[in-house]
Design a protein around this motif. Structure first.
Motif, short mmCIF file in Angstrom:
data_model
loop_
_atom_site.label_atom_id
_atom_site.label_comp_id
_atom_site.label_asym_id
_atom_site.label_seq_id
_atom_site.Cartn_x
_atom_site.Cartn_y
_atom_site.Cartn_z
N THR A 270 0.74 -1.12 0.05
CA THR A 270 0.12 0.12 0.10
C THR A 270 0.80 1.21 0.03
O THR A 270 2.03 1.23 0.60
N THR A 271 0.37 2.31 -0.61
CA THR A 271 1.08 3.50 -0.74
C THR A 271 0.36 4.69 -0.75
O THR A 271 -0.89 4.67 -0.90
N LEU A 272 0.60 5.74 0.39
CA LEU A 272 -0.12 6.68 0.59
C LEU A 272 0.03 7.71 -0.49
O LEU A 272 1.08 8.06 -1.08
N ILE A 273 -0.92 8.62 -0.87
CA ILE A 273 -1.22 9.84 -1.63
C ILE A 273 -1.77 10.75 -0.70
O ILE A 273 -2.79 10.69 -0.36
N SER A 274 -0.83 11.77 -0.81
CA SER A 274 -1.38 13.01 -0.26
C SER A 274 -0.89 13.98 -0.80
O SER A 274 0.02 14.06 -1.88
N GLY A 275 -1.05 15.50 -0.46
CA GLY A 275 -0.48 16.60 -1.26
C GLY A 275 -1.37 16.96 -2.30
O GLY A 275 -2.36 17.08 -2.30
N ASP A 276 -0.77 17.00 -3.56
CA ASP A 276 -1.37 17.38 -4.82
C ASP A 276 -2.05 16.04 -5.34
O ASP A 276 -1.65 15.34 -6.08
N ILE A 277 -3.21 15.72 -4.75
CA ILE A 277 -3.88 14.53 -5.05
C ILE A 277 -4.25 14.31 -6.47
O ILE A 277 -4.15 13.55 -7.24
N GLU A 278 -4.61 15.43 -7.21
CA GLU A 278 -5.33 15.41 -8.29
C GLU A 278 -3.93 14.99 -9.24
O GLU A 278 -3.85 14.16 -10.12
N ALA A 279 -2.93 15.47 -9.25
CA ALA A 279 -1.75 15.29 -10.06
C ALA A 279 -1.03 13.70 -9.94
O ALA A 279 -0.80 13.39 -10.85
N LYS A 280 -1.38 13.62 -8.50
CA LYS A 280 -0.62 12.28 -8.14
C LYS A 280 -1.61 11.01 -8.90
O LYS A 280 -1.25 9.99 -9.30
N VAL A 281 -2.79 11.36 -8.64
CA VAL A 281 -3.88 10.16 -9.26
C VAL A 281 -3.95 10.22 -10.86
O VAL A 281 -3.95 8.97 -11.26
#
Length: 181
Positions: free
Chosen positions: A96-107
């Motif tokens: 599992t990897t955490l996505i935070s910060g600029d969510i739109e760009a990362k997704v």
């Protein structure tokens, strides 16, 4: 590029089958659960909101009361790469990897660099992904219950949709697939 699908159980009045409502709707039939096993085995990854991920962590460890279908589902779920969108979560399970910060760009990057079908789970995250135009299919497992409350399947965003297919999963569950119109 990945295909992002929102696929969840939903009541007749549009609420998702999460931890709270599952007590009302009850577990899926054997046939419906087998459908879920086959579905998750076909995914190449899963994108979760924090709360839904915390519910799904139930599958991280074997339990002695599980039968073979439950073990099969757990094995398939554990194999999947998982990404969790959260500002507060610190404890992640395996794979599992955490996505935070600029969510739109990362997704968007996640979608662009992966192939296959990825599930998006959690109504609030799905609402954000819908607003961003990132959901390719909405797959509803329509169950014959009226909950009257809970988390709506379509959280805030209500996109125009076109019915792509429908399948009767078991005697009570209809699988509806919609695509953005």
């Amino acid at each position: 590029m990945s295909k992002f699908v929102l696929e969840m159980n939903v009541s007749l009045d549009g609420y998702v089958d999460d931890l709270g409502s599952n007590l009302v709707m009850g577990p899926p039939s054997q046939k419906h659960f087998q459908y879920w096993i086959e579905t998750i085995q076909g995914y190449t990854g899963s994108l979760y909101g924090r709360r839904m991920y915390e519910v799904m962590r139930y599958w991280d460890e074997d339990r002695p009361e599980w039968d073979e279908p439950l073990r099969t589902f757990a094995i398939a779920w554990r194999k999947l790469p998982k990404w969790v969108v959260s500002r507060t979560l610190a404890d992640l399970g395996p794979n599992t990897t955490l996505i935070s910060g600029d969510i739109e760009a990362k997704v968007r990057e996640l979608k662009a660099r992966n192939d296959g079908t990825m599930s998006v789970s959690g109504p609030e995250l799905a609402g954000l992904m819908t607003q961003l135009g990132l959901i390719d299919e909405y797959r509803l497992h329509l169950r014959p219950f009226v909950l009257g409350q809970g988390k709506p399947f379509f959280h805030e965003s209500r996109p125009p949709l076109h019915l792509a297919s429908n399948t009767l999963i078991d005697d009570e569950t209809l699988h509806l697939v919609y695509v953005p119109a």
